[in-house]
Design a protein around this motif. Sequence first.
Motif, PDB file in Angstrom:
ATOM      1  N   GLN A 140      -8.413   1.163  -1.866  1.00 34.87           N
ATOM      2  CA  GLN A 140      -6.920   1.609  -1.711  1.00 34.87           C
ATOM      3  C   GLN A 140      -6.093   1.624  -3.127  1.00 34.87           C
ATOM      4  O   GLN A 140      -5.433   2.425  -3.442  1.00 34.87           O
ATOM      5  CB  GLN A 140      -6.480   0.700  -0.453  1.00 34.87           C
ATOM      6  N   SER A 144      -4.298   4.620  -5.438  1.00 34.27           N
ATOM      7  CA  SER A 144      -2.899   4.394  -5.525  1.00 34.27           C
ATOM      8  C   SER A 144      -2.626   4.477  -7.086  1.00 34.27           C
ATOM      9  O   SER A 144      -3.393   4.694  -7.821  1.00 34.27           O
ATOM     10  CB  SER A 144      -2.292   3.406  -4.861  1.00 34.27           C
ATOM     11  N   GLU A 145      -1.335   4.245  -7.448  1.00 34.18           N
ATOM     12  CA  GLU A 145      -0.984   3.899  -8.694  1.00 34.18           C
ATOM     13  C   GLU A 145      -0.999   2.555  -9.405  1.00 34.18           C
ATOM     14  O   GLU A 145      -0.826   2.364 -10.605  1.00 34.18           O
ATOM     15  CB  GLU A 145       0.561   4.326  -8.845  1.00 34.18           C
ATOM     16  N   GLU A 161      -3.408   9.006  -3.424  1.00 33.27           N
ATOM     17  CA  GLU A 161      -3.051   8.391  -2.384  1.00 33.27           C
ATOM     18  C   GLU A 161      -3.469   9.075  -0.962  1.00 33.27           C
ATOM     19  O   GLU A 161      -3.184   9.254  -0.008  1.00 33.27           O
ATOM     20  CB  GLU A 161      -1.468   8.628  -2.068  1.00 33.27           C
ATOM     21  N   GLN A 211       0.998   4.216   4.200  1.00 29.99           N
ATOM     22  CA  GLN A 211       0.489   5.113   4.826  1.00 29.99           C
ATOM     23  C   GLN A 211       0.966   5.663   6.060  1.00 29.99           C
ATOM     24  O   GLN A 211       1.102   6.824   6.461  1.00 29.99           O
ATOM     25  CB  GLN A 211      -0.981   5.252   4.925  1.00 29.99           C
TER      26      GLN A 211
END
Length: 331
Positions: A140, A144-145, A161, A211
């Motif tokens: 995850q 993401s960033e 994402e 999310q």
Amino acid sequence: MTSLPLSILDLAEIGPEETAGDALAGAVDVARRAEGLGFRRVWYAEHHNMPTIASAATSVLIAHVAAHTRTIRVGAGGIMLPNHSPLTIAEQFGTLASLHPGRIDLGLGRAPGGDQATFRALRRDLAAADRFPEDVLELQGYLSETSRIPGVEAIPGRGTELPLYILGSSLFGAQLAAVLGLPYAFASHFAPQALEQAVALYRREFRPSEQLREPYVIAGMNVIAADTDEEAQAHLLAARRRRAKLLLGRGRRLSPKELDALLASPAGQQVEVMLRHTAVGTAADVAEQLTAFASHARADELILAAAGPDRQAKLRALDLVAQAHGLPAAA
């Protein structure tokens, strides 16, 4: 007519007298038909060392199908994460998400996707399943960033994402999906025993996440739909015999009479349990059964595994389900 979303789980089955290439071409046909009929998504599962299933290289198949469709969501239902490093999966699915923005799903499971010999051939770490929750979080992070591993980024992957789904057939997956605030897909199409308990636990303990704000349950169901009830019942018998041969036949050539004897034996009850949640009959009958099952499972969406003696029968089943269920056909 109902607003309940329906999706497809396609095992990319290799039929009698077919090659793997035939099955993969057939998967494109199924996805295109599902797209035109208004199904929400089509998923493929990571199975290894199974002579009748062509979806082992799941991300490759997803890429192929996504390139030959336009709007339907395409994804994994699922990737068996302990077979892979999270970075590798982030890069693969980050690539898919970059090629097909807004259309790729990533469902995650922790089973090996095969038997013990396959487990060894995959070089799978015996402790990998125990690390599943940590690996989901690491994956995850890559998508993401903010990577959880300093200095390591998934490129492609970072910032996509990509939506994750937890797959399962036990309380473990339900608990993890609830804690992480992820959608939960229950494999009730072949392992229905813990369905009610798992969904109740998931909904009770769900924690909102970036999310997902509310719990979301996808439940699997087998579907055998035909133009007449007699035809549907014949397809059901064929499906029961196929399961008996796969699970109990031990590679032997067995006649229909021998397969029926296996089904009638105590061991054959395993097949009956696996097929417990199966909608069978004409279009109207199946639509009614799907609605009833969705209520029973407290499901927000159903993912259907169409069973039939050949691909044309499965495609016809999709036509009938979509017509009776009132799916909005694609433009």
